[in-house]
Enzyme design. Sequence first.
Site, short mmCIF file in Angstrom:
data_model
loop_
_atom_site.label_atom_id
_atom_site.label_comp_id
_atom_site.label_asym_id
_atom_site.label_seq_id
_atom_site.Cartn_x
_atom_site.Cartn_y
_atom_site.Cartn_z
N LYS A 164 -3.11 5.72 -4.24
CA LYS A 164 -4.22 6.63 -3.95
C LYS A 164 -4.15 7.91 -4.78
O LYS A 164 -3.06 8.40 -5.09
CB LYS A 164 -4.20 6.99 -2.45
CG LYS A 164 -4.18 5.76 -1.55
CD LYS A 164 -4.04 6.12 -0.09
CE LYS A 164 -3.79 4.88 0.75
NZ LYS A 164 -2.42 4.36 0.63
N ASP A 219 0.84 -1.20 0.00
CA ASP A 219 0.00 0.00 0.00
C ASP A 219 0.88 1.25 0.00
O ASP A 219 1.72 1.44 0.89
CB ASP A 219 -0.90 -0.01 1.24
CG ASP A 219 -1.82 1.20 1.31
OD1 ASP A 219 -3.02 1.04 1.04
OD2 ASP A 219 -1.34 2.30 1.65
N HIS A 259 -7.72 9.46 -1.71
CA HIS A 259 -7.03 9.56 -0.43
C HIS A 259 -7.85 10.30 0.62
O HIS A 259 -7.89 9.90 1.79
CB HIS A 259 -5.68 10.24 -0.63
CG HIS A 259 -4.67 9.84 0.39
ND1 HIS A 259 -3.31 9.84 0.13
CD2 HIS A 259 -4.78 9.41 1.67
CE1 HIS A 259 -2.65 9.42 1.20
NE2 HIS A 259 -3.52 9.17 2.16
#
Length: 303
Positions: free
Chosen positions: A84, A50, A118
């Site tokens: 993101k 991530d 985000h």
Amino acid sequence: MLFLDGLNSTMTLNNGIEMPRFGLGVWKSDNHAARDSVAAAIRNGYRAIDTAKQYGNEQGTGAGIKLGLKQAGLKREDVFVTTKLFNGDQGNYDKVSKAFEGQLKDLGLDYVDLYLMHWPVDAYYLESYQAMERLLKEGKVRAIGVSNFDNDRMSKLMESADVIPAINQMEFNPTNQERDILKFDTSHKITMTAWSPLGGGKSLTNPVIEKLADKYHRSAAQIILRWEWQREIITVIKSVHEKRIIENSHIFDFELSDEDVETINQLDEGKRGLWYDDFKWHRPSADIGDSVDQWDDTGKPLS
């Protein structure tokens, strides 16, 4: 092997995509630390990574993915990659698409598995999500979702969305369990992913957690991560040290009792973890800018 079976465990998202339940995050890592930690995670069994443009380390993350896959003898499709949409890149399809293509280039990838918004920039998040839906239809991402969305914004988003978000990534840890958001998201088949699963380290010194660590002969971090696993929360844990990356994943050969899970549940302080009012982009007319947080390590080659 039991540990690897755990790391290979997945959760089915609302569009049918399988997402690993435990992964490595790279927030506040410079490009070199991101590269090294990502490669270490992959060769030690992690299958989810991530990152975000906001972190300023997508190039390092991409280099780590490439290196880790090579070291582990894996293919791209064996690792689930999340990044993101940056606040400053929100807007119409052309703006979002251009930003996304730049992120793919930095990551060195042809696609990402999960693309998250985000933060809900109030002036743009509905339009931005429509652009993300188009990226999904074009096959450039396998799933889309959001991060840091409260119930009001999620409800408004779903009113205009064609695709229900697959994920809402939220702060989630023993003292901040976002119960109202978790209940709402679960009722709409939106899976919660935890960021800051150790509460920024605060939870590690909680007397209740320390007592349970002694009881189970585990580290405080392992107790918390096991609790989140049993709560069926997808967890993203950050470390730049290979020994700690390995240790954090050793949570699959023991189980907390139902009573002890409930004991940790009771640590929730009931405080909303969101802080929209602290951000100027919370105001619809605000100039949100286009800066990205950087932990600068320029001039040092990644290869």
